[in-house]
Design an enzyme around this catalytic site. Structure first.
Site, short mmCIF file in Angstrom:
data_model
loop_
_atom_site.label_atom_id
_atom_site.label_comp_id
_atom_site.label_asym_id
_atom_site.label_seq_id
_atom_site.Cartn_x
_atom_site.Cartn_y
_atom_site.Cartn_z
N LYS A 85 0.85 -1.20 0.00
CA LYS A 85 0.00 0.00 0.00
C LYS A 85 0.89 1.25 0.00
CE LYS A 85 -3.80 -2.39 2.22
NZ LYS A 85 -4.46 -2.80 3.46
N GLN A 144 -4.73 -1.73 9.80
CA GLN A 144 -4.58 -3.05 9.17
C GLN A 144 -5.09 -4.15 10.10
OE1 GLN A 144 -3.34 -3.54 5.96
NE2 GLN A 144 -3.93 -5.67 6.24
N ASP A 184 -11.23 2.86 4.15
CA ASP A 184 -11.55 1.43 3.99
C ASP A 184 -13.07 1.23 3.85
OD1 ASP A 184 -9.53 -0.41 3.77
OD2 ASP A 184 -9.17 -0.58 5.93
#
Ligand code: NAP
Length: 295
Positions: A53, A97, A120
């Site tokens: 990422k 994460q 997200d």
């Protein structure tokens, strides 16, 4: 004739190029999009995803910062970090994460992120906006990437049967929410299947668009696919493979070699949905920065 491959890597590269162009426009106006990725603990797979990422952000000109915390981090410490990031105007996107260590409640963490920075798309506010068809939220990256693959590949969705196998909050359910909207690239008749679905094949055989997000190799075989259907395989499982130097390879949920002879279009694994997930994260971060500028 074997199905046409939907090339996720090529489509993702086009999304990234578009994001890079818009990032540079925004930067010229004084706003450089910023993403903070929070990594708690030392899960090796998570470290690999986070690094990927980070590299993708650098490539398109997004400022990326990874904050790595020890696995002993408490929930209170993590929530307090999120409060600081929520208040920092240079941070437009925040991503925590998963998986998190056992002492931390993932839902509490997601709920603490400012919905305007929840790139997200997991915060209940963004989940609600997605279901309500509002356009000012964030859709989760993987299902948004699947919808983009379908759109770019010219797959008709209006009035078509879309069967989704898997009902997780990060893939299956938001995928269904996207496809059922009265919107371009949607307007499908949607069915969601899961472990308790009585006759999976009966449903999958009715699909004009079949999307699987399970994590079970060869769950979907050729006899479970309607001739001419579009098949999108979100599943990723690492299986042993003695012919590979690494001794393993990645496979999806679909028996690719068999289904390829029945479907009209199909995504490969790897190189299908995977590259789209990061591309959509970049796009969501860009949108967060654009909205912050005009807010
Ligand atoms: P998950 O939370 O484990 O959900 C899996 C879903 O599959 C569950 O809803 C489960 O049903 C359903 N399922 C399991 N066995 C089934 C069966 N035999 N028949 C029908 N449904 C069945 O997984 P996830 O996070 O959604 O991820 C799914 C897969 O996608 C994994 O392989 C993951 O690695 C991959 N993935 C890929 C990307 C990408 O970027 N390409 C991103 C995210 C995930 P129940 O709810 O009844 O248990």
């Amino acid at each position: 004739m074997p199905a046409e491959l939907i090339d996720g890597a090529a489509i993702a590269a086009r999304v990234r190029a578009q994001v890079a162009a818009e990032v540079s426009e925004l930067a010229a106006q004084g706003t450089r999009p910023g993403l903070v990725v929070v990594l708690v603990g030392d899960d090796p797979a998570s470290a690999v995803y986070v690094a990927a990422k980070g590299r993708a952000c650098v490539e398109v000109g997004i400022d990326e910062r990874t904050i790595t915390l020890p696995s002993s981090t408490t929930q209170v410490q993590l929530l307090s970090l999120l409060d600081q990031l929520n208040a920092d105007p240079s941070v437009h996107g925040i991503l925590v994460q998963s998986p998190l260590p056992k002492q931390i409640d993932f839902d509490a963490v997601i709920r603490r992120i400012d919905p305007a920075k929840d790139v997200d798309g997991f915060h209940p506010v963004n989940v609600g906006k997605l279901y309500a068809g509002a356009r000012d939220g964030f859709a989760p990256c993987t299902p948004a990437g699947v919808q983009e693959l379908l759109r770019v590949s010219g797959v008709e969705t209006h009035g078509r049967n879309c069967v989704i196998v898997g009902r997780s909050n990060i893939v299956g359910k938001p995928m269904a929410a996207l496809m059922v909207q009265d919107a371009p690239g949607a307007n499908a008749t949607v069915t969601i299947c899961h472990r308790y679905t009585a006759d999976l094949a009966e449903h999958t055989c009715s699909a004009d668009i079949l999307i699987t997000a399970v994590g079970a190799p060869k769950l979907i075989t050729a006899d479970m696919v309607k001739p001419g259907a579009t098949v999108v395989d979100v599943g990723i499982t690492r299986i042993p493979d003695a012919t590979r130097k690494s001794g393993t390879r990645l496979v999806g949920d679909v028996d690719f070699d068999g289904v390829r002879n029945v479907a009209s279009r199909i995504t490969p694994v790897p190189g299908g949905v995977g590259p789209m997930t990061i591309a959509m994260l970049l796009r969501n971060t860009l949108r967060a920065a654009q909205r912050a500028r005009t807010a």
